[in-house]
Design a protein around this motif. Structure first.
Motif, PDB file in Angstrom:
ATOM      1  N   VAL A 378       0.834  -1.204   0.000  1.00 28.04           N
ATOM      2  CA  VAL A 378       0.000   0.000   0.000  1.00 28.04           C
ATOM      3  C   VAL A 378       0.865   1.250   0.000  1.00 28.04           C
ATOM      4  CG1 VAL A 378      -1.668   1.340   1.349  1.00 28.04           C
ATOM      5  CG2 VAL A 378      -1.977  -1.123   1.093  1.00 28.04           C
ATOM      6  N   VAL A 379       1.883   1.294   0.869  1.00 27.45           N
ATOM      7  CA  VAL A 379       2.715   2.496   0.973  1.00 27.45           C
ATOM      8  C   VAL A 379       3.566   2.677  -0.280  1.00 27.45           C
ATOM      9  CG1 VAL A 379       4.559   3.622   2.273  1.00 27.45           C
ATOM     10  CG2 VAL A 379       2.749   2.398   3.489  1.00 27.45           C
ATOM     11  N   SER A 380       4.208   1.611  -0.739  1.00 25.13           N
ATOM     12  CA  SER A 380       5.061   1.740  -1.924  1.00 25.13           C
ATOM     13  C   SER A 380       4.249   2.036  -3.176  1.00 25.13           C
ATOM     14  CB  SER A 380       5.899   0.475  -2.123  1.00 25.13           C
ATOM     15  OG  SER A 380       5.081  -0.638  -2.423  1.00 25.13           O
ATOM     16  N   ASN A 384       4.636   3.949  -6.984  1.00 21.35           N
ATOM     17  CA  ASN A 384       4.749   2.988  -8.077  1.00 21.35           C
ATOM     18  C   ASN A 384       3.436   2.215  -8.187  1.00 21.35           C
ATOM     19  OD1 ASN A 384       7.898   3.033  -8.578  1.00 21.35           O
ATOM     20  ND2 ASN A 384       7.637   2.844  -6.378  1.00 21.35           N
ATOM     21  N   SER A 385       3.271   1.501  -9.287  1.00 18.13           N
ATOM     22  CA  SER A 385       2.102   0.620  -9.423  1.00 18.13           C
ATOM     23  C   SER A 385       2.523  -0.786  -9.039  1.00 18.13           C
ATOM     24  CB  SER A 385       1.576   0.659 -10.862  1.00 18.13           C
ATOM     25  OG  SER A 385       1.148   1.961 -11.201  1.00 18.13           O
ATOM     26  N   HIS A 386       2.902  -0.957  -7.770  1.00 17.85           N
ATOM     27  CA  HIS A 386       3.567  -2.187  -7.346  1.00 17.85           C
ATOM     28  C   HIS A 386       2.664  -3.408  -7.343  1.00 17.85           C
ATOM     29  CE1 HIS A 386       7.504  -0.651  -5.315  1.00 17.85           C
ATOM     30  NE2 HIS A 386       7.604  -0.825  -6.609  1.00 17.85           N
ATOM     31  N   LEU A 387       1.381  -3.227  -7.226  1.00 16.30           N
ATOM     32  CA  LEU A 387       0.501  -4.392  -7.278  1.00 16.30           C
ATOM     33  C   LEU A 387       0.522  -5.028  -8.666  1.00 16.30           C
ATOM     34  CD1 LEU A 387      -1.500  -6.007  -5.493  1.00 16.30           C
ATOM     35  CD2 LEU A 387      -3.329  -4.613  -6.472  1.00 16.30           C
ATOM     36  N   PHE A 388       0.720  -4.217  -9.699  1.00 18.96           N
ATOM     37  CA  PHE A 388       0.736  -4.700 -11.074  1.00 18.96           C
ATOM     38  C   PHE A 388       2.148  -4.949 -11.593  1.00 18.96           C
ATOM     39  CE2 PHE A 388      -3.541  -2.427 -12.057  1.00 18.96           C
ATOM     40  CZ  PHE A 388      -4.206  -3.361 -11.272  1.00 18.96           C
ATOM     41  N   ASP A 389       3.173  -4.442 -10.904  1.00 12.67           N
ATOM     42  CA  ASP A 389       4.553  -4.745 -11.303  1.00 12.67           C
ATOM     43  C   ASP A 389       4.835  -6.230 -11.054  1.00 12.67           C
ATOM     44  OD1 ASP A 389       4.961  -2.163 -12.053  1.00 12.67           O
ATOM     45  OD2 ASP A 389       6.002  -1.566 -10.221  1.00 12.67           O
ATOM     46  N   MET A 395       5.449 -10.643  -4.871  1.00 16.29           N
ATOM     47  CA  MET A 395       5.706 -10.573  -3.433  1.00 16.29           C
ATOM     48  C   MET A 395       4.396 -10.449  -2.675  1.00 16.29           C
ATOM     49  SD  MET A 395       9.123  -8.149  -3.032  1.00 16.29           S
ATOM     50  CE  MET A 395       8.929  -8.063  -1.251  1.00 16.29           C
ATOM     51  N   TYR A 396       3.492  -9.637  -3.203  1.00 14.59           N
ATOM     52  CA  TYR A 396       2.188  -9.454  -2.547  1.00 14.59           C
ATOM     53  C   TYR A 396       1.357 -10.727  -2.625  1.00 14.59           C
ATOM     54  CZ  TYR A 396      -2.294  -7.387  -1.269  1.00 14.59           C
ATOM     55  OH  TYR A 396      -3.488  -7.100  -0.640  1.00 14.59           O
ATOM     56  N   VAL A 397       1.237 -11.290  -3.804  1.00 13.29           N
ATOM     57  CA  VAL A 397       0.377 -12.462  -3.990  1.00 13.29           C
ATOM     58  C   VAL A 397       0.877 -13.646  -3.162  1.00 13.29           C
ATOM     59  CG1 VAL A 397      -0.364 -14.200  -5.676  1.00 13.29           C
ATOM     60  CG2 VAL A 397      -0.496 -11.760  -6.242  1.00 13.29           C
TER      61      VAL A 397
END
Length: 423
Positions: A378-380, A384-389, A395-397
């Motif tokens: 959430v913070v990063s 950035n669009s880190h959920l889609f990177d 790492m999230y999944v």
């Protein structure tokens, strides 16, 4: 552990062996995550097909009704349906849809690790892999020719990039704080010192080799959450003072850290005075234009894959200037979703994050790991669009999926014990 090879080879006839194989594949993917992109993609595909062989479909389908599963599926479905009202070329639509599909692994990971007892193996594998990356990073700093990134490699980067490496090191550092404190309270000093040494190795690498600016923002926030959740207020005051002193000392002793922090103001000044496409300047440009795109289609957005076309239409001047820069990713997860799928997409995104946050309320290492994975994402994702990177998305999944399954298993076990006791 000598029983593992025989159990692995017996997978055709033994359901327990098939479960073990699925667990070991997940561990292998976690180990590869800091080192390989293609390995993770192939490994997760293998994991999925291995998992299908052990799924009990009726309980699995029932598990899909939980918000933690419904919401990521809904976001992927919205992205798929969003291709219908996008006016981008179809290859751009499918390319933009692809990063969302990794979220479909979450229900399978929840379900599997709710039944498996080996979820912690996955996290230990990831931690060990990241710990091995630390000395490799120092070696590349001393001998840059050892990098696999070629001539354009960043300082101290063997594979991937400095943003991915910093995300890994920050997560490991903060997660280790929980077992360190617990071991100290249990007076297990040797184990606590060992984990402390591992955590310090991550911090030293970020201070003296390379660190991303996103990590400089996320690390103190995550540590602050740890202090609020797990420490007493007097301890927090002492740690805050110590953190300020050590942070100032590290900044004084580390030219690399000084250069990273000073680059904030320098890049902003260059952007404002000369219209040059610096990292900070471009983000401000992307965010301003993305808010304008969102205002044009606030409900359902411009459709999947529309972002680059919108930036092309809004570009003014040559591409070497900030206003003329064209990109398909506004470097902010909320704006990335808002431009393509409007308020509907943003509501689903935040509801998903909230449902995953809520799942990790409570005690235990698994809950702490999951909480930190969600918080970091959430913070990063502000920058950035880190959920889609690819890297940060996996790492999230993997982190949320495995930790979530472990938490669900612990709660179901506690509920059964409570029911037995009341009977």
């Amino acid at each position: 552990m000598s029983w593992i090879p025989s159990r692995v080879l017996a997978f055709r006839h033994d359901p327990a062996a098939r479960m073990l194989n699925v667990d070991l594949i997940a561990v292998a993917v976690a180990v590869m995550l800091p080192w390989s992109t293609s390995g993770v993609g192939i490994g997760m595909a293998i994991w999925f097909f291995a998992h299908v062989a052990v799924v009990e479909w009726r309980p699995f389908l029932r598990s899909l009704l939980r918000p933690i599963c419904v919401l990521p599926i809904a976001l992927v479905l919205l992205a798929a349906i969003g291709t219908l009202w996008s006016d981008a070329p179809w290859n751009a639509r499918t390319y933009a849809l692809s990063p969302t599909t990794k979220l479909l692994f979450l229900p399978f990971l929840f379900y599997h690790f709710e039944r498996s007892t080996r979820g912690m193996w996955v996290f230990v594998g990831f931690l060990v892999s990241c710990a091995l990356l630390v000395p490799v990073s120092w070696l590349v700093l001393l001998e840059p020719s050892l990098t696999l990134k070629g001539e354009d490699a960043e300082r101290g980067i063997f594979v991937k990039n400095y943003i991915d490496q910093s995300q890994e090191f920050v997560l490991c550092t903060v997660v280790l704080a929980f077992p360190i404190i617990k071991l100290l309270r249990d007076e297990k000093i040797r184990q606590a010192l060992l984990l402390t040494a591992v955590a310090v190795s991550f911090i030293l690498n970020m201070a003296f080799v390379i660190v991303s600016r996103t990590a400089l923002v996320t690390l103190p926030i995550m540590l602050a959450v740890f202090a609020m959740v797990h420490l007493r207020w007097r301890t927090n005051v002492l740690l805050f003072i110590a953190a300020v002193v050590l942070g100032a000392l590290a900044w004084t002793l580390s030219p690399q850290l000084q250069a990273t922090t000073e680059r904030f103001s320098r890049e902003y000044r260059i952007y404002k005075e000369f219209n040059q496409p610096t990292s900070i300047g471009l983000r401000l440009e992307f965010w301003e234009k993305s808010l304008r795109f969102f205002a044009e289609a606030p409900v359902i957005g411009h459709g999947t894959g529309s972002t680059r076309r919108l930036f092309e239409a809004a570009a003014t001047g040559p591409a070497v200037l900030a206003q003329g820069y064209v990109i398909g990713n506004p470097h902010n997860q909320t704006l990335n979703v808002a431009v393509q799928w409007g308020t509907v997409g943003v509501v689903i995104l935040y509801a998903m994050w909230f449902s995953h946050f809520s799942m990790f309320r409570g005690a235990g290492l698994a809950a702490w790991i999951g909480l930190m994975v969600v918080l970091q994402n959430v913070v990063s994702s502000l920058f950035n669009s880190h959920l889609f990177d690819f890297h940060e998305g996996w790492m999230y999944v993997i982190g949320v999926g495995v930790a979530g399954g472990m938490v669900l298993r612990a709660r179901s076990g506690a509920a059964e014990s409570s029911g037995t006791g009341s009977a």
